[in-house]
Design a protein around this motif. Structure first.
Motif, PDB file in Angstrom:
ATOM      1  N   ALA A 163       0.784  -1.049  -0.055  1.00  0.00           N
ATOM      2  CA  ALA A 163       0.039  -0.134   0.139  1.00  0.00           C
ATOM      3  C   ALA A 163       0.978   1.242  -0.043  1.00  0.00           C
ATOM      4  CB  ALA A 163      -0.638   0.199   1.108  1.00  0.00           C
ATOM      5  N   LEU A 164       0.731   1.969  -1.269  1.00  0.00           N
ATOM      6  CA  LEU A 164       1.800   3.284  -1.093  1.00  0.00           C
ATOM      7  C   LEU A 164       0.734   4.581  -1.285  1.00  0.00           C
ATOM      8  CD1 LEU A 164       4.044   1.874  -3.991  1.00  0.00           C
ATOM      9  CD2 LEU A 164       4.295   1.519  -1.675  1.00  0.00           C
ATOM     10  N   THR A 165       1.517   5.502  -0.950  1.00  0.00           N
ATOM     11  CA  THR A 165       0.742   6.878  -1.466  1.00  0.00           C
ATOM     12  C   THR A 165       1.056   6.939  -2.704  1.00  0.00           C
ATOM     13  OG1 THR A 165       2.641   8.251  -1.028  1.00  0.00           O
ATOM     14  CG2 THR A 165       1.405   7.829   0.861  1.00  0.00           C
ATOM     15  N   HIS A 166       0.196   7.933  -3.417  1.00  0.00           N
ATOM     16  CA  HIS A 166       0.309   8.450  -4.804  1.00  0.00           C
ATOM     17  C   HIS A 166       1.714   9.180  -5.158  1.00  0.00           C
ATOM     18  CE1 HIS A 166      -4.180   8.423  -6.005  1.00  0.00           C
ATOM     19  NE2 HIS A 166      -4.185   7.445  -4.986  1.00  0.00           N
ATOM     20  N   GLU A 167       2.423   9.362  -4.192  1.00  0.00           N
ATOM     21  CA  GLU A 167       3.703  10.003  -4.081  1.00  0.00           C
ATOM     22  C   GLU A 167       4.774   9.091  -3.921  1.00  0.00           C
ATOM     23  OE1 GLU A 167       1.381  11.253  -2.060  1.00  0.00           O
ATOM     24  OE2 GLU A 167       0.917  12.578  -3.803  1.00  0.00           O
ATOM     25  N   GLY A 168       4.442   7.433  -3.982  1.00  0.00           N
ATOM     26  CA  GLY A 168       5.582   6.483  -3.927  1.00  0.00           C
ATOM     27  C   GLY A 168       6.033   6.089  -2.493  1.00  0.00           C
ATOM     28  N   THR A 169       5.322   6.818  -1.379  1.00  0.00           N
ATOM     29  CA  THR A 169       5.975   6.323   0.071  1.00  0.00           C
ATOM     30  C   THR A 169       5.123   5.261   0.437  1.00  0.00           C
ATOM     31  OG1 THR A 169       6.244   8.863   0.411  1.00  0.00           O
ATOM     32  CG2 THR A 169       5.918   7.242   2.254  1.00  0.00           C
ATOM     33  N   THR A 170       5.820   4.160   1.079  1.00  0.00           N
ATOM     34  CA  THR A 170       4.975   3.074   1.529  1.00  0.00           C
ATOM     35  C   THR A 170       4.364   3.212   2.875  1.00  0.00           C
ATOM     36  OG1 THR A 170       6.901   1.570   0.704  1.00  0.00           O
ATOM     37  CG2 THR A 170       5.284   0.504   2.416  1.00  0.00           C
TER      38      THR A 170
END
Length: 190
Positions: free
Chosen positions: A133-140
């Motif tokens: 599950a990631l944010t749309h900015e690529g952070t897990t």
């Protein structure tokens, strides 16, 4: 898609006539193409380590984006962002117009299931049995390991994320957006 010539075909659903055929894509494709929100561009992965953008009005190839492995799973479009994974375990976000990389993460295994995009997250699985599950900015945001291979991508229903495993007995898991398991279902053997 025509697996023999490895070209993309667009067919008129009313009469079955071919509207256009792309040039040879150079490699086989298995994922469902994604289409831009404006309907002008189709995106599909190939088995020659490329993601290809095709003009939907005439079938011309707009660009070819190199990848480290086959792009088996379908990509997902969100505005100007294109999300996709490859069988080398890379999951990427690129600008769909310029191909500029926005971010990338490396996983330990093949990504073969279509990602799931929600309002606040992007979810994807890999064959090693991990749901990301990631944010749309690529952070897990979180990961969840299953004791089974994951060949399909997650799907959403209401507020739940569903994940199906395929080893050690079929099991369907339902998780909330925070990764907490709400229930699981195993079909009875008869």
């Amino acid at each position: 898609l025509d697996m023999v010539s490895m070209a993309a075909d667009v067919i008129d659903p009313a009469n079955g006539q071919e509207i256009w055929r792309s040039e040879d894509l150079g490699g086989a494709t298995v994922g469902t193409p994604a289409i831009s929100e404006d309907g002008k561009t189709l995106y599909i992965g190939t088995f020659i380590n490329e993601l290809v953008a095709i003009n939907t009005s005439n079938g011309t190839i707009l660009w070819r984006h190199p990848t480290e492995g086959w792009v088996w799973a379908s990509p997902v479009v969100d505005g100007d962002v294109l999300y996709f994974g490859d069988i080398a375990g890379n999951f990427k976000a690129i600008d769909r117009n310029t191909q500029a990389p926005l971010w990338s993460i490396q996983t330990e295994s093949d990504i073969v299931g279509k990602p799931l995009l929600t309002e606040d997250s992007i979810y994807f699985t890999n064959e090693a049995g991990t749901l990301y599950a990631l944010t749309h900015e690529g952070t897990t945001r979180w990961t969840k390991d299953f004791e089974s291979t994951l060949h399909t991508g997650p799907v959403a229903t209401g507020d739940l994320i569903l994940v199906a495993t395929d080893e050690g007995g079929l099991v369907l898991y339902a998780l909330d957006s925070g990764g907490l398991q709400k229930w699981q279902f195993s079909p009875s053997e008869e």
